[in-house]
Design a protein around this motif. Structure first.
Motif, PDB file in Angstrom:
ATOM      1  N   TYR A  97     -20.601 -87.394  48.718  1.00 12.78           N
ATOM      2  CA  TYR A  97     -19.939 -86.942  47.499  1.00 12.78           C
ATOM      3  C   TYR A  97     -21.049 -86.719  46.472  1.00 12.78           C
ATOM      4  CZ  TYR A  97     -15.676 -88.745  49.618  1.00 12.78           C
ATOM      5  OH  TYR A  97     -14.616 -88.982  50.468  1.00 12.78           O
ATOM      6  N   VAL A  98     -21.203 -85.499  46.003  1.00 11.60           N
ATOM      7  CA  VAL A  98     -22.250 -85.193  45.039  1.00 11.60           C
ATOM      8  C   VAL A  98     -21.651 -85.162  43.641  1.00 11.60           C
ATOM      9  CG1 VAL A  98     -23.914 -83.462  44.265  1.00 11.60           C
ATOM     10  CG2 VAL A  98     -23.624 -83.915  46.716  1.00 11.60           C
ATOM     11  N   ALA A  99     -22.251 -85.930  42.748  1.00 10.56           N
ATOM     12  CA  ALA A  99     -21.854 -85.946  41.346  1.00 10.56           C
ATOM     13  C   ALA A  99     -23.032 -85.400  40.538  1.00 10.56           C
ATOM     14  CB  ALA A  99     -21.514 -87.361  40.898  1.00 10.56           C
ATOM     15  N   ARG A 100     -22.858 -84.180  40.037  1.00  8.01           N
ATOM     16  CA  ARG A 100     -23.950 -83.574  39.249  1.00  8.01           C
ATOM     17  C   ARG A 100     -23.894 -84.127  37.836  1.00  8.01           C
ATOM     18  NH1 ARG A 100     -25.108 -78.201  36.558  1.00  8.01           N
ATOM     19  NH2 ARG A 100     -27.346 -77.916  36.869  1.00  8.01           N
ATOM     20  N   VAL A 101     -24.892 -84.939  37.484  1.00  6.78           N
ATOM     21  CA  VAL A 101     -24.957 -85.576  36.171  1.00  6.78           C
ATOM     22  C   VAL A 101     -26.213 -85.173  35.398  1.00  6.78           C
ATOM     23  CG1 VAL A 101     -23.498 -87.561  36.750  1.00  6.78           C
ATOM     24  CG2 VAL A 101     -25.960 -87.653  37.216  1.00  6.78           C
ATOM     25  N   PHE A 102     -27.024 -84.314  36.009  1.00 10.05           N
ATOM     26  CA  PHE A 102     -28.213 -83.775  35.346  1.00 10.05           C
ATOM     27  C   PHE A 102     -28.129 -82.259  35.324  1.00 10.05           C
ATOM     28  CE2 PHE A 102     -29.851 -87.893  36.679  1.00 10.05           C
ATOM     29  CZ  PHE A 102     -30.544 -88.302  35.543  1.00 10.05           C
ATOM     30  N   THR A 103     -28.517 -81.658  34.211  1.00 18.33           N
ATOM     31  CA  THR A 103     -28.542 -80.206  34.087  1.00 18.33           C
ATOM     32  C   THR A 103     -29.769 -79.650  34.800  1.00 18.33           C
ATOM     33  OG1 THR A 103     -29.880 -80.213  32.074  1.00 18.33           O
ATOM     34  CG2 THR A 103     -27.468 -80.357  31.800  1.00 18.33           C
ATOM     35  N   SER A 104     -29.877 -78.330  34.786  1.00 18.75           N
ATOM     36  CA  SER A 104     -31.044 -77.675  35.371  1.00 18.75           C
ATOM     37  C   SER A 104     -32.329 -78.056  34.638  1.00 18.75           C
ATOM     38  CB  SER A 104     -30.860 -76.157  35.339  1.00 18.75           C
ATOM     39  OG  SER A 104     -29.740 -75.806  36.126  1.00 18.75           O
ATOM     40  N   ALA A 105     -32.196 -78.447  33.369  1.00 24.38           N
ATOM     41  CA  ALA A 105     -33.357 -78.897  32.584  1.00 24.38           C
ATOM     42  C   ALA A 105     -33.562 -80.408  32.729  1.00 24.38           C
ATOM     43  CB  ALA A 105     -33.165 -78.534  31.118  1.00 24.38           C
ATOM     44  N   GLN A 106     -32.820 -81.037  33.624  1.00 27.15           N
ATOM     45  CA  GLN A 106     -32.878 -82.458  33.925  1.00 27.15           C
ATOM     46  C   GLN A 106     -32.474 -83.321  32.727  1.00 27.15           C
ATOM     47  OE1 GLN A 106     -36.250 -83.640  36.432  1.00 27.15           O
ATOM     48  NE2 GLN A 106     -36.703 -81.466  36.672  1.00 27.15           N
ATOM     49  N   ALA A 107     -31.566 -82.795  31.912  1.00 27.95           N
ATOM     50  CA  ALA A 107     -30.992 -83.559  30.805  1.00 27.95           C
ATOM     51  C   ALA A 107     -29.678 -84.168  31.267  1.00 27.95           C
ATOM     52  CB  ALA A 107     -30.754 -82.642  29.610  1.00 27.95           C
ATOM     53  N   SER A 108     -29.314 -85.285  30.652  1.00 28.00           N
ATOM     54  CA  SER A 108     -28.064 -85.943  31.009  1.00 28.00           C
ATOM     55  C   SER A 108     -27.472 -86.603  29.779  1.00 28.00           C
ATOM     56  CB  SER A 108     -28.307 -86.983  32.107  1.00 28.00           C
ATOM     57  OG  SER A 108     -27.072 -87.421  32.633  1.00 28.00           O
ATOM     58  N   ALA A 109     -26.280 -87.145  29.947  1.00 27.93           N
ATOM     59  CA  ALA A 109     -25.592 -87.845  28.866  1.00 27.93           C
ATOM     60  C   ALA A 109     -24.818 -89.010  29.458  1.00 27.93           C
ATOM     61  CB  ALA A 109     -24.632 -86.892  28.150  1.00 27.93           C
ATOM     62  N   THR A 110     -24.717 -90.075  28.698  1.00 31.44           N
ATOM     63  CA  THR A 110     -23.987 -91.256  29.166  1.00 31.44           C
ATOM     64  C   THR A 110     -22.569 -90.894  29.582  1.00 31.44           C
ATOM     65  OG1 THR A 110     -25.312 -92.743  27.799  1.00 31.44           O
ATOM     66  CG2 THR A 110     -23.158 -93.547  28.502  1.00 31.44           C
ATOM     67  N   GLU A 111     -21.895 -90.051  28.800  1.00 33.94           N
ATOM     68  CA  GLU A 111     -20.499 -89.714  29.123  1.00 33.94           C
ATOM     69  C   GLU A 111     -20.375 -89.066  30.491  1.00 33.94           C
ATOM     70  OE1 GLU A 111     -18.917 -85.947  27.041  1.00 33.94           O
ATOM     71  OE2 GLU A 111     -20.552 -86.628  25.744  1.00 33.94           O
ATOM     72  N   TRP A 112     -21.369 -88.282  30.897  1.00 38.82           N
ATOM     73  CA  TRP A 112     -21.319 -87.661  32.224  1.00 38.82           C
ATOM     74  C   TRP A 112     -21.411 -88.723  33.311  1.00 38.82           C
ATOM     75  CZ3 TRP A 112     -25.564 -83.502  30.988  1.00 38.82           C
ATOM     76  CH2 TRP A 112     -25.072 -82.633  30.018  1.00 38.82           C
ATOM     77  N   PHE A 113     -22.281 -89.704  33.101  1.00 33.93           N
ATOM     78  CA  PHE A 113     -22.393 -90.799  34.064  1.00 33.93           C
ATOM     79  C   PHE A 113     -21.102 -91.611  34.118  1.00 33.93           C
ATOM     80  CE2 PHE A 113     -26.944 -90.073  34.169  1.00 33.93           C
ATOM     81  CZ  PHE A 113     -27.256 -90.429  35.469  1.00 33.93           C
ATOM     82  N   LEU A 114     -20.506 -91.888  32.967  1.00 33.90           N
ATOM     83  CA  LEU A 114     -19.275 -92.672  32.951  1.00 33.90           C
ATOM     84  C   LEU A 114     -18.170 -91.973  33.726  1.00 33.90           C
ATOM     85  CD1 LEU A 114     -19.252 -93.967  29.256  1.00 33.90           C
ATOM     86  CD2 LEU A 114     -20.180 -95.076  31.305  1.00 33.90           C
ATOM     87  N   GLU A 115     -18.055 -90.654  33.559  1.00 31.68           N
ATOM     88  CA  GLU A 115     -17.069 -89.889  34.321  1.00 31.68           C
ATOM     89  C   GLU A 115     -17.392 -89.921  35.814  1.00 31.68           C
ATOM     90  OE1 GLU A 115     -16.674 -85.945  32.704  1.00 31.68           O
ATOM     91  OE2 GLU A 115     -16.373 -86.706  30.688  1.00 31.68           O
ATOM     92  N   ALA A 116     -18.669 -89.813  36.143  1.00 31.98           N
ATOM     93  CA  ALA A 116     -19.074 -89.843  37.551  1.00 31.98           C
ATOM     94  C   ALA A 116     -18.822 -91.221  38.166  1.00 31.98           C
ATOM     95  CB  ALA A 116     -20.544 -89.448  37.684  1.00 31.98           C
ATOM     96  N   PHE A 117     -19.060 -92.281  37.400  1.00 34.92           N
ATOM     97  CA  PHE A 117     -18.753 -93.626  37.898  1.00 34.92           C
ATOM     98  C   PHE A 117     -17.259 -93.751  38.204  1.00 34.92           C
ATOM     99  CE2 PHE A 117     -22.641 -95.341  35.505  1.00 34.92           C
ATOM    100  CZ  PHE A 117     -23.384 -95.494  36.665  1.00 34.92           C
ATOM    101  N   ASN A 118     -16.412 -93.215  37.321  1.00 34.65           N
ATOM    102  CA  ASN A 118     -14.964 -93.237  37.578  1.00 34.65           C
ATOM    103  C   ASN A 118     -14.613 -92.431  38.822  1.00 34.65           C
ATOM    104  OD1 ASN A 118     -14.259 -94.921  35.455  1.00 34.65           O
ATOM    105  ND2 ASN A 118     -14.077 -93.231  34.004  1.00 34.65           N
TER     106      ASN A 118
END
Length: 195
Positions: A97-118
């Motif tokens: 299961y792939v959860a893309r949490v980093f953009t092409s510029a390798q930026a991320s945000a806590t909210e993206w991780f929280l959604e991916a954890f769920n």
């Protein structure tokens, strides 16, 4: 000088586990990273890829996530020709299961991780592979989710970071007691100078 195509599986002695039937069948692994290659043909059991970033694509333009997913579950065999290497994964029968949490510029945000954890919790994965490591040990919502996943029986593996080796160089969340910190090896099988 390039790495041998089977460096990782040899270094981890995967053939011993494979001979005993341990090939990852029935194991659900979530890869939190940069997405998955649009042309991937190396994963037999890519179950789902979801983008949690603001880019609206699961395509891995960085390559890191595709590499990590392949290290876990590639089904490629040893190469037929030297210019077309295959690289088998450690658990080729695992479900990815792939959860893309980093953009092409390798930026991320806590909210993206929280959604991916769920997402990982709802998919009832057994293992979360986090391609993240940093000094931010005060991101409490992130840390709380890591603890929640561990309490739910999900194994979490995270890169130790790229600033070691040395005292105090293991990054968060790999330094958390509920997380397995993973470092890199060089071609000789010793701890890499950056890991």
């Amino acid at each position: 000088k390039g790495m041998p195509y089977d460096f990782i599986t040899r270094a981890m002695n995967a053939s011993t586990f494979w001979a005993g039937g341990a090939r990852g069948a029935g194991v659900r692994v979530a890869v939190f990273d940069t997405g998955i290659s649009k042309t991937q043909d190396f994963l037999r059991h890519l179950v789902e890829a979801v983008d949690f970033t603001s880019e609206g694509s699961t395509s891995d333009t960085v390559g890191h996530s595709s590499f990590m997913a392949g290290t876990i579950a590639s089904t490629k065999s040893p190469p037929a020709q030297a210019d077309s290497p295959g690289c088998g994964g450690l658990a080729p029968d695992a479900e990815i299961y792939v959860a893309r949490v980093f953009t092409s510029a390798q930026a991320s945000a806590t909210e993206w991780f929280l959604e991916a954890f769920n997402f990982a919790l709802h998919r009832k994965v057994h293992l979360v592979n986090l391609a993240v490591g940093g000094p931010d040990y005060r991101d409490q919502p992130f840390l709380d989710k890591v603890e929640q996943l561990a309490a739910a029986g999900i194994t979490i593996a995270s890169g130790a970071g790229n600033s070691g080796p040395g005292w105090g160089t293991v990054m968060n969340p790999a330094d958390d007691a509920v997380v397995i910190g993973v470092a890199g090896l060089d071609q000789d099988g010793t701890l890499a100078p950056w890991s």
